[in-house]
Design a protein around this motif. Structure first.
Motif, PDB file in Angstrom:
ATOM      1  N   LYS A 128      59.808  43.313 -40.684  1.00 57.76           N
ATOM      2  CA  LYS A 128      59.714  41.857 -40.823  1.00 57.76           C
ATOM      3  C   LYS A 128      58.367  41.496 -41.441  1.00 57.76           C
ATOM      4  N   LEU A 129      58.442  40.697 -42.497  1.00 60.31           N
ATOM      5  CA  LEU A 129      57.228  40.205 -43.153  1.00 60.31           C
ATOM      6  C   LEU A 129      56.573  39.140 -42.289  1.00 60.31           C
ATOM      7  N   PRO A 130      55.260  39.040 -42.318  1.00 60.32           N
ATOM      8  CA  PRO A 130      54.638  37.891 -41.669  1.00 60.32           C
ATOM      9  C   PRO A 130      55.043  36.627 -42.440  1.00 60.32           C
ATOM     10  N   PRO A 131      55.128  35.484 -41.763  1.00 60.94           N
ATOM     11  CA  PRO A 131      55.518  34.245 -42.465  1.00 60.94           C
ATOM     12  C   PRO A 131      54.612  33.982 -43.667  1.00 60.94           C
ATOM     13  N   ASN A 160      55.538  29.919 -52.808  1.00 57.81           N
ATOM     14  CA  ASN A 160      54.676  30.263 -53.928  1.00 57.81           C
ATOM     15  C   ASN A 160      55.415  30.070 -55.252  1.00 57.81           C
ATOM     16  N   ALA A 161      54.652  29.866 -56.289  1.00 64.26           N
ATOM     17  CA  ALA A 161      55.218  29.787 -57.633  1.00 64.26           C
ATOM     18  C   ALA A 161      54.756  30.981 -58.458  1.00 64.26           C
ATOM     19  N   ARG A 162      53.747  31.683 -57.966  1.00 66.96           N
ATOM     20  CA  ARG A 162      53.271  32.917 -58.628  1.00 66.96           C
ATOM     21  C   ARG A 162      54.002  34.083 -57.966  1.00 66.96           C
ATOM     22  N   PRO A 163      54.786  34.839 -58.719  1.00 63.81           N
ATOM     23  CA  PRO A 163      55.599  35.918 -58.149  1.00 63.81           C
ATOM     24  C   PRO A 163      54.783  36.992 -57.430  1.00 63.81           C
ATOM     25  N   SER A 164      55.404  37.552 -56.391  1.00 59.14           N
ATOM     26  CA  SER A 164      54.821  38.622 -55.590  1.00 59.14           C
ATOM     27  C   SER A 164      55.535  39.934 -55.855  1.00 59.14           C
ATOM     28  N   LYS A 165      54.961  41.004 -55.283  1.00 52.57           N
ATOM     29  CA  LYS A 165      55.555  42.334 -55.405  1.00 52.57           C
ATOM     30  C   LYS A 165      55.606  42.966 -54.020  1.00 52.57           C
ATOM     31  N   LEU A 166      56.750  43.576 -53.686  1.00 57.73           N
ATOM     32  CA  LEU A 166      56.913  44.318 -52.443  1.00 57.73           C
ATOM     33  C   LEU A 166      57.035  45.798 -52.773  1.00 57.73           C
ATOM     34  N   THR A 167      56.304  46.624 -52.050  1.00 61.55           N
ATOM     35  CA  THR A 167      56.361  48.065 -52.255  1.00 61.55           C
ATOM     36  C   THR A 167      56.595  48.742 -50.911  1.00 61.55           C
ATOM     37  N   ALA A 168      57.633  49.558 -50.844  1.00 67.04           N
ATOM     38  CA  ALA A 168      57.927  50.345 -49.648  1.00 67.04           C
ATOM     39  C   ALA A 168      57.592  51.799 -49.966  1.00 67.04           C
ATOM     40  N   ILE A 169      56.893  52.451 -49.038  1.00 68.02           N
ATOM     41  CA  ILE A 169      56.491  53.843 -49.235  1.00 68.02           C
ATOM     42  C   ILE A 169      56.988  54.674 -48.070  1.00 68.02           C
ATOM     43  N   CYS A 170      57.590  55.807 -48.408  1.00 64.65           N
ATOM     44  CA  CYS A 170      58.114  56.740 -47.418  1.00 64.65           C
ATOM     45  C   CYS A 170      57.754  58.144 -47.900  1.00 64.65           C
ATOM     46  N   ALA A 176      54.231  47.020 -48.260  1.00 61.20           N
ATOM     47  CA  ALA A 176      53.073  46.274 -48.741  1.00 61.20           C
ATOM     48  C   ALA A 176      53.535  45.065 -49.537  1.00 61.20           C
ATOM     49  N   LEU A 177      52.835  43.969 -49.355  1.00 62.65           N
ATOM     50  CA  LEU A 177      53.059  42.744 -50.120  1.00 62.65           C
ATOM     51  C   LEU A 177      51.831  42.557 -50.997  1.00 62.65           C
ATOM     52  N   ASN A 178      52.036  42.621 -52.310  1.00 63.49           N
ATOM     53  CA  ASN A 178      50.932  42.506 -53.269  1.00 63.49           C
ATOM     54  C   ASN A 178      49.793  43.471 -52.957  1.00 63.49           C
ATOM     55  N   GLY A 179      50.168  44.699 -52.580  1.00 58.91           N
ATOM     56  CA  GLY A 179      49.182  45.745 -52.342  1.00 58.91           C
ATOM     57  C   GLY A 179      48.611  45.809 -50.942  1.00 58.91           C
ATOM     58  N   LYS A 180      48.911  44.830 -50.086  1.00 56.15           N
ATOM     59  CA  LYS A 180      48.380  44.808 -48.712  1.00 56.15           C
ATOM     60  C   LYS A 180      49.491  45.205 -47.743  1.00 56.15           C
ATOM     61  N   THR A 181      49.252  46.229 -46.935  1.00 60.28           N
ATOM     62  CA  THR A 181      50.256  46.682 -45.971  1.00 60.28           C
ATOM     63  C   THR A 181      50.521  45.574 -44.952  1.00 60.28           C
ATOM     64  N   VAL A 182      51.823  45.272 -44.754  1.00 59.12           N
ATOM     65  CA  VAL A 182      52.209  44.189 -43.844  1.00 59.12           C
ATOM     66  C   VAL A 182      53.101  44.668 -42.699  1.00 59.12           C
TER      67      VAL A 182
END
Length: 174
Positions: A60-63, A67-77, A40-46
């Motif tokens: 692979k992330l979608p293009p 950005n200047a506002r930081p993002s968050k990546l979360t991997a769930i298994c 997930a990128l900023n809470g949205k599954t990608v």
């Protein structure tokens, strides 16, 4: 194989990383073979993937736009979750081939050109990040590694910039 290791991102996918904008950038890590991973990128599954027989996963992330506002990546298994924060999308520059690419702001035991006053001016830019790959056990490694050891992205905080590569600092966008 990484079958017995904890679910995690690869070392180069760490807090403070920069991901190349405008491309389907790979994000990868390790876990138990056969398990399913979602990203997930900023809470949205990608994206999602299955961990291969060697214990590796890649999504692979979608293009993304810069950005200047930081993002968050979360991997769930399953019940395991790994998160990296303060992620930016922008331009990634690689410096390699000559020894001067490893020259840090601290120099080789001498003050940098411009001295401490320059360090104070250069430090603190929240958009500048570096990742030094040729240190510790990775230095002049004679074989491909599944994961780089002991590496992490660094920001331009005053206490970190001294160990950052100086040559590519000048390539940053104005």
């Amino acid at each position: 194989a990484f079958a017995e290791e904890a679910f995690k991102f690869a070392s180069v996918c760490s807090d403070d990383m920069v991901i190349q904008r405008g491309v389907s950038a790979p994000i990868w890590g390790f876990g138990k073979p056969g398990a399913k991973v979602s990203l997930a990128l900023n809470g949205k599954t990608v994206g999602s993937a299955e961990i291969d027989t060697e214990g590796r996963w890649l999504i692979k992330l979608p293009p993304q736009k810069a950005n200047a506002r930081p993002s968050k990546l979360t991997a769930i298994c399953g019940k395991s979750k790994a998160t990296i924060g303060n992620v930016l999308f922008g331009d990634v520059w690689f410096g390699c081939g000559q020894s001067n690419m490893a020259f840090t702001f601290d120099g080789y035991g001498r003050p940098p050109v411009g001295g401490d006053e320059f360090i104070k001016k250069a430090a603190g830019n929240p958009l500048v990040r570096t990742l030094m790959m040729n240190g510790e056990e990775n230095k002049n490694c004679g074989f491909p590694r599944a994961d780089a050891l002991g590496v992490k992205w660094q920001t331009a905080k005053p206490e970190e910039i001294r160990t950052c590569g100086a040559a590519l600092y000048w390539m940053r966008a104005k």
